[in-house]
Design an enzyme around this catalytic site. Structure first.
Site, PDB file in Angstrom:
ATOM      1  N   ASP A 198       1.026  -1.109  -0.083  1.00 32.61           N
ATOM      2  CA  ASP A 198       0.010  -0.001   0.001  1.00 32.61           C
ATOM      3  C   ASP A 198       0.965   1.097  -0.067  1.00 32.61           C
ATOM      4  O   ASP A 198       1.728   1.548   0.926  1.00 32.61           O
ATOM      5  CB  ASP A 198      -1.279  -0.206   1.477  1.00 32.61           C
ATOM      6  CG  ASP A 198      -1.834   1.235   1.325  1.00 32.61           C
ATOM      7  OD1 ASP A 198      -1.396   2.406   0.738  1.00 32.61           O
ATOM      8  OD2 ASP A 198      -2.980   0.963   1.920  1.00 32.61           O
ATOM      9  N   LYS A 224      -3.952  12.108  -1.682  1.00 31.94           N
ATOM     10  CA  LYS A 224      -2.822  12.766  -0.718  1.00 31.94           C
ATOM     11  C   LYS A 224      -1.551  13.430  -1.597  1.00 31.94           C
ATOM     12  O   LYS A 224      -2.083  14.600  -2.049  1.00 31.94           O
ATOM     13  CB  LYS A 224      -2.471  11.429   0.305  1.00 31.94           C
ATOM     14  CG  LYS A 224      -3.605  10.908   0.908  1.00 31.94           C
ATOM     15  CD  LYS A 224      -3.300   9.574   1.724  1.00 31.94           C
ATOM     16  CE  LYS A 224      -4.431   9.085   2.668  1.00 31.94           C
ATOM     17  NZ  LYS A 224      -4.351   7.558   3.063  1.00 31.94           N
TER      18      LYS A 224
HETATM   19  C1  LIG Z   1      -5.542   7.007   3.237  1.00 34.27           C
HETATM   20  C2  LIG Z   1      -5.479   5.571   3.226  1.00 34.27           C
HETATM   21  C3  LIG Z   1      -6.482   4.868   2.904  1.00 34.27           C
HETATM   22  C4  LIG Z   1      -7.870   5.430   2.457  1.00 34.27           C
HETATM   23  O1  LIG Z   1      -8.530   4.425   1.873  1.00 34.27           O
HETATM   24  P1  LIG Z   1      -9.935   5.172   1.116  1.00 34.27           P
HETATM   25  O2  LIG Z   1     -10.599   3.621   0.666  1.00 34.27           O
HETATM   26  O3  LIG Z   1      -9.301   5.937   0.225  1.00 34.27           O
HETATM   27  O4  LIG Z   1     -10.835   5.673   1.894  1.00 34.27           O
HETATM   28  C5  LIG Z   1      -6.343   3.375   2.803  1.00 34.27           C
HETATM   29  N1  LIG Z   1      -4.989   2.943   3.608  1.00 34.27           N
HETATM   30  C6  LIG Z   1      -4.173   3.589   4.030  1.00 34.27           C
HETATM   31  C7  LIG Z   1      -2.773   2.995   4.154  1.00 34.27           C
HETATM   32  C8  LIG Z   1      -4.220   5.165   4.010  1.00 34.27           C
HETATM   33  O5  LIG Z   1      -3.137   5.613   4.327  1.00 34.27           O
END
Ligand SMILES: *Cc1c(COP(=O)(O)O)cnc(C)c1O
Length: 413
Positions: A198, A224
């Site tokens: 991720d 982001k």
């Molecule tokens: C910001 C973030 C998300 C966001 O998930 P959405 O499905 O866009 O709401 C998920 N995982 C991590 C590690 C993040 O930092």
């Protein structure tokens, strides 16, 4: 560490090669925005571009825009731009759906490729949605999978022969710690497991080399550090060698080998298009492209260098000027081992952050006691670091955080 003064930092700004990028963003008057790790600032061209897409492509060209204005290829086209930022090749990335949904798709594919194994290794303190999605998926599959929640120090040891997938976030959302993508991926492959990375807090924040690290799958966020706008489409990466090998579970028509043949049965595309499910949000993709185009022009090595400096100086200044007020550093001091954010723990973190925001320094609070500051080198100046710390000092010196209006909980922190 140099002796830090406002003049010293201002001098760095005047010599900063990234400085001109700041003019490409809309930033509210007098605001020091240290939350670009949560929602990136708006590229000025986005406003114009959205108006154009609405008025011309949607308003005038209507359905012909799917061909004429390239709507049908947009997820792929933007994916190729993201690929450049994460060390992937063209045809390996799609801009689509939400982060959580992309994780669900990838985890399902990876588990399917390791059907004889039952264990998923994740980080217990990760941003919860990743873990929630994994929990939901294994319940749905009902094949006896279990998630082993490790923490940073014991991840490598947790990767054993029974592990199917290692699914981790490279930069931790709360502490900012950076995991060793290469070493963890190598270990996973050595025991026959697959990896999912991720990149929510990595893409656009630091150089990422998914292919150099032989990463199998990856995903990340568009809103982001990529400055794609609120709720921007996320992205999904599938290494070429895995494309056509496993089918993602949300088998909608956009992932079909021939979507416009309207065949009665699903037949997966054998390339990155199989990661798609259905019609993509064109207005949001158009906004995301504006952020990507800026990012693709910037030198990622320079972004990383400035980001490390901004974080170092912020830590040093908070410790020098606010040292006696009960802040404890959560983020590592080692610049190589963190992303582009700095977190401090403080019992009154919530109220302090509200007071800071009222004084136009915008960071955020993460329960139970963390104040978090993100540093986005494209539009954050060195002097912003100085000014932010001076405002924080003022709040602490004068106990301004104690005001009742800073102690009322809000829905989003
Ligand atoms: C910001 C973030 C998300 C966001 O998930 P959405 O499905 O866009 O709401 C998920 N995982 C991590 C590690 C993040 O930092």
């Amino acid at each position: 560490m140099p002796t830090l003064s406002r003049d010293f930092l201002s001098d760095l700004d005047s010599r900063d090669e990234l400085a001109p990028f700041r003019d490409e963003f809309h930033l509210p008057q007098d605001l020091i925005y240290l939350d670009g790790n949560s929602l990136g600032a708006m590229p000025l061209v986005a406003k114009q571009r959205i108006l154009e897409v609405v008025a011309q492509e949607w308003g005038e060209a209507l359905i012909t825009s799917w061909n004429k204005n390239g709507w049908f290829q947009m997820a792929e086209k933007l994916g190729d731009k993201i690929a450049r930022l994460i060390g992937a090749d063209p045809g390996e990335v799609m801009a689509c759906d939400a982060t959580g949904i992309n994780l669900y798709k990838l985890l399902s594919m990876a588990l399917d490729m390791r059907r004889d194994r039952r264990v998923i290794v994740m980080e217990g303190s990760n941003f919860p949605t990743d873990n929630y999605m994994a929990q939901g998926l294994i319940k749905q599959l009902g094949r006896g999978h279990r998630i082993y929640f490790a923490e940073k120090e014991d991840i490598l040891a947790a990767i054993t022969e029974d592990v199917a997938v290692v699914s981790l976030t490279e930069v931790h959302y709360k502490t900012g710690h950076l995991l060793d993508m290469k070493a963890i991926t190598e270990k996973a492959h050595a025991v026959g497991a697959l990896v999912i990375w991720d990149l929510c807090h990595s893409a656009g924040a630091l150089p990422v080399f998914v292919n150099d690290c032989h990463v199998d799958f990856a995903l990340g966020c568009g809103y982001k550090y990529l400055n794609g706008g609120p709720g921007a489409p996320a992205f999904i990466f599938v290494a070429k060698r895995h494309q056509g090998r496993a089918v993602q579970p949300l088998t909608g028509w956009w992932g079909h080998a021939a979507p416009f043949a309207f065949e009665p049965d699903y037949r997966p595309a054998d390339n990155i298009r199989q990661t798609l499910t259905g019609t993509q949000p064109i207005l949001s993709l158009a906004a995301l492209e504006c952020g990507l185009d800026i990012m693709c022009r910037a030198d990622m090595a320079k972004i990383r260098e400035k980001s490390m400096n901004l974080c170092d100086y912020f830590i040093a200044l908070v410790e020098e000027h606010c040292g006696g007020y009960g802040f404890s550093l959560v983020t590592t001091r080692s610049r190589e081992e963190r992303g582009s954010q700095v977190s401090f723990r403080h019992k009154q973190g919530f109220a302090i952050m509200q007071a800071l925001i009222a004084d136009k320094v915008m960071g955020d609070f993460r329960a139970p006691d963390i104040v978090r500051f993100g540093f986005t080198p494209l539009y954050t100046r060195y002097v912003d670091v100085w000014d932010a710390v001076m405002r924080l000092k003022n709040i602490m010196e004068n106990n301004l955080w104690q005001k009742p209006e800073f102690n009322r909980l809000t829905a989003v922190t």
